[in-house]
Scaffold this motif. Structure first.
Motif, PDB file in Angstrom:
ATOM      1  N   LYS A  84      27.915  21.560  37.526  1.00 31.13           N
ATOM      2  CA  LYS A  84      27.121  21.962  36.365  1.00 31.13           C
ATOM      3  C   LYS A  84      27.083  21.572  34.795  1.00 31.13           C
ATOM      4  O   LYS A  84      26.243  22.079  34.674  1.00 31.13           O
ATOM      5  CB  LYS A  84      27.992  23.727  36.784  1.00 31.13           C
ATOM      6  CG  LYS A  84      27.526  24.504  36.095  1.00 31.13           C
ATOM      7  CD  LYS A  84      28.946  25.846  35.658  1.00 31.13           C
ATOM      8  CE  LYS A  84      30.292  25.343  34.735  1.00 31.13           C
ATOM      9  NZ  LYS A  84      30.878  26.452  34.659  1.00 31.13           N
ATOM     10  N   SER A  85      28.000  20.437  34.380  1.00 35.68           N
ATOM     11  CA  SER A  85      27.952  20.357  33.258  1.00 35.68           C
ATOM     12  C   SER A  85      26.426  19.154  32.992  1.00 35.68           C
ATOM     13  O   SER A  85      26.252  19.924  32.197  1.00 35.68           O
ATOM     14  CB  SER A  85      28.967  19.012  33.188  1.00 35.68           C
ATOM     15  OG  SER A  85      29.942  20.347  33.410  1.00 35.68           O
ATOM     16  N   PRO A  86      25.973  18.491  33.158  1.00 28.93           N
ATOM     17  CA  PRO A  86      24.641  18.031  32.964  1.00 28.93           C
ATOM     18  C   PRO A  86      23.809  18.987  33.766  1.00 28.93           C
ATOM     19  O   PRO A  86      23.303  18.848  32.743  1.00 28.93           O
ATOM     20  CB  PRO A  86      24.581  16.806  34.897  1.00 28.93           C
ATOM     21  CG  PRO A  86      25.974  16.915  35.864  1.00 28.93           C
ATOM     22  CD  PRO A  86      26.157  18.113  35.202  1.00 28.93           C
ATOM     23  N   VAL A  87      23.411  19.746  34.399  1.00 28.11           N
ATOM     24  CA  VAL A  87      22.455  20.661  34.213  1.00 28.11           C
ATOM     25  C   VAL A  87      22.104  21.656  33.285  1.00 28.11           C
ATOM     26  O   VAL A  87      21.405  21.692  32.508  1.00 28.11           O
ATOM     27  CB  VAL A  87      22.788  21.697  35.919  1.00 28.11           C
ATOM     28  CG1 VAL A  87      21.488  22.715  35.443  1.00 28.11           C
ATOM     29  CG2 VAL A  87      22.048  21.016  36.990  1.00 28.11           C
ATOM     30  N   SER A 146      22.515  16.725  48.584  1.00 29.28           N
ATOM     31  CA  SER A 146      21.518  16.402  48.528  1.00 29.28           C
ATOM     32  C   SER A 146      21.064  17.632  46.762  1.00 29.28           C
ATOM     33  O   SER A 146      21.968  18.070  46.225  1.00 29.28           O
ATOM     34  CB  SER A 146      19.889  17.531  48.828  1.00 29.28           C
ATOM     35  OG  SER A 146      19.632  18.767  48.200  1.00 29.28           O
ATOM     36  N   ALA A 147      20.136  16.826  45.646  1.00 28.56           N
ATOM     37  CA  ALA A 147      20.037  16.942  44.704  1.00 28.56           C
ATOM     38  C   ALA A 147      19.727  18.373  44.465  1.00 28.56           C
ATOM     39  O   ALA A 147      20.297  19.070  42.889  1.00 28.56           O
ATOM     40  CB  ALA A 147      19.267  16.018  43.884  1.00 28.56           C
ATOM     41  N   GLU A 148      18.645  18.600  45.086  1.00 29.34           N
ATOM     42  CA  GLU A 148      18.190  20.206  45.671  1.00 29.34           C
ATOM     43  C   GLU A 148      19.097  21.330  45.710  1.00 29.34           C
ATOM     44  O   GLU A 148      19.384  22.341  44.257  1.00 29.34           O
ATOM     45  CB  GLU A 148      17.060  20.479  46.147  1.00 29.34           C
ATOM     46  CG  GLU A 148      16.362  19.729  46.119  1.00 29.34           C
ATOM     47  CD  GLU A 148      16.219  18.186  46.492  1.00 29.34           C
ATOM     48  OE1 GLU A 148      16.584  17.924  47.537  1.00 29.34           O
ATOM     49  OE2 GLU A 148      14.873  17.225  45.638  1.00 29.34           O
ATOM     50  N   PHE A 149      20.465  20.521  46.208  1.00 31.59           N
ATOM     51  CA  PHE A 149      21.646  21.959  46.760  1.00 31.59           C
ATOM     52  C   PHE A 149      22.302  22.083  45.619  1.00 31.59           C
ATOM     53  O   PHE A 149      22.768  23.148  44.675  1.00 31.59           O
ATOM     54  CB  PHE A 149      21.729  21.076  47.805  1.00 31.59           C
ATOM     55  CG  PHE A 149      23.241  22.373  48.090  1.00 31.59           C
ATOM     56  CD1 PHE A 149      22.939  22.825  49.299  1.00 31.59           C
ATOM     57  CD2 PHE A 149      24.674  21.593  47.825  1.00 31.59           C
ATOM     58  CE1 PHE A 149      23.989  24.085  48.681  1.00 31.59           C
ATOM     59  CE2 PHE A 149      25.633  22.027  48.204  1.00 31.59           C
ATOM     60  CZ  PHE A 149      25.522  23.697  48.987  1.00 31.59           C
ATOM     61  N   LYS A 150      22.693  20.851  44.545  1.00 31.76           N
ATOM     62  CA  LYS A 150      23.809  20.892  43.969  1.00 31.76           C
ATOM     63  C   LYS A 150      23.259  21.635  42.487  1.00 31.76           C
ATOM     64  O   LYS A 150      23.608  22.504  41.967  1.00 31.76           O
ATOM     65  CB  LYS A 150      23.871  18.858  43.739  1.00 31.76           C
ATOM     66  CG  LYS A 150      24.416  18.254  44.594  1.00 31.76           C
ATOM     67  CD  LYS A 150      24.306  17.154  43.277  1.00 31.76           C
ATOM     68  CE  LYS A 150      25.704  15.844  44.873  1.00 31.76           C
ATOM     69  NZ  LYS A 150      25.696  15.176  44.305  1.00 31.76           N
ATOM     70  N   THR A 151      21.296  21.192  42.217  1.00 33.53           N
ATOM     71  CA  THR A 151      20.781  21.902  40.933  1.00 33.53           C
ATOM     72  C   THR A 151      21.355  23.652  41.496  1.00 33.53           C
ATOM     73  O   THR A 151      21.226  24.475  40.897  1.00 33.53           O
ATOM     74  CB  THR A 151      19.652  21.812  40.767  1.00 33.53           C
ATOM     75  OG1 THR A 151      20.009  19.787  40.615  1.00 33.53           O
ATOM     76  CG2 THR A 151      19.459  22.010  39.944  1.00 33.53           C
ATOM     77  N   LYS A 152      21.041  23.755  42.840  1.00 32.30           N
ATOM     78  CA  LYS A 152      20.472  25.397  43.257  1.00 32.30           C
ATOM     79  C   LYS A 152      22.360  25.957  42.906  1.00 32.30           C
ATOM     80  O   LYS A 152      22.238  27.251  41.831  1.00 32.30           O
ATOM     81  CB  LYS A 152      20.669  25.749  44.398  1.00 32.30           C
ATOM     82  CG  LYS A 152      20.546  26.854  45.066  1.00 32.30           C
ATOM     83  CD  LYS A 152      20.001  27.028  46.488  1.00 32.30           C
ATOM     84  CE  LYS A 152      20.580  28.230  47.437  1.00 32.30           C
ATOM     85  NZ  LYS A 152      20.592  27.459  48.514  1.00 32.30           N
ATOM     86  N   VAL A 153      23.264  25.037  43.038  1.00 34.29           N
ATOM     87  CA  VAL A 153      24.085  25.753  42.823  1.00 34.29           C
ATOM     88  C   VAL A 153      24.605  26.093  41.912  1.00 34.29           C
ATOM     89  O   VAL A 153      25.189  27.068  41.167  1.00 34.29           O
ATOM     90  CB  VAL A 153      25.136  24.783  43.883  1.00 34.29           C
ATOM     91  CG1 VAL A 153      27.092  25.436  43.740  1.00 34.29           C
ATOM     92  CG2 VAL A 153      25.163  25.084  45.554  1.00 34.29           C
ATOM     93  N   ALA A 154      24.460  24.739  41.224  1.00 32.33           N
ATOM     94  CA  ALA A 154      25.106  24.387  39.605  1.00 32.33           C
ATOM     95  C   ALA A 154      24.485  25.636  38.893  1.00 32.33           C
ATOM     96  O   ALA A 154      24.795  26.336  38.192  1.00 32.33           O
ATOM     97  CB  ALA A 154      24.501  23.681  38.902  1.00 32.33           C
TER      98      ALA A 154
END
Length: 54
Positions: free
Chosen positions: A44-47, A8-16
């Protein structure tokens, strides 16, 4: 044949965000979340860009 995991986008953002904070290395985070380190770098790059622009 194994099925690809979807994150999920939330998981990706959390890890990033954890990766950006540099509390743990990318390899340590990858082990923690059982994902490949390259995925973290890609997320990580987009965040980081969004944080810089905002």
């Amino acid at each position: 044949m194994t099925k690809l995991k979807r994150y999920s986008a939330e998981f990706k953002t959390k890890v990033a965000l954890e990766a950006i904070s540099e509390a743990l290395t990318t390899v340590e985070l990858a082990k923690k979340y059982d994902i490949h380190p390259a995925m973290i770098s890609g997320w990580k790059s987009p965040v980081a860009f969004e944080r810089k622009v905002a």
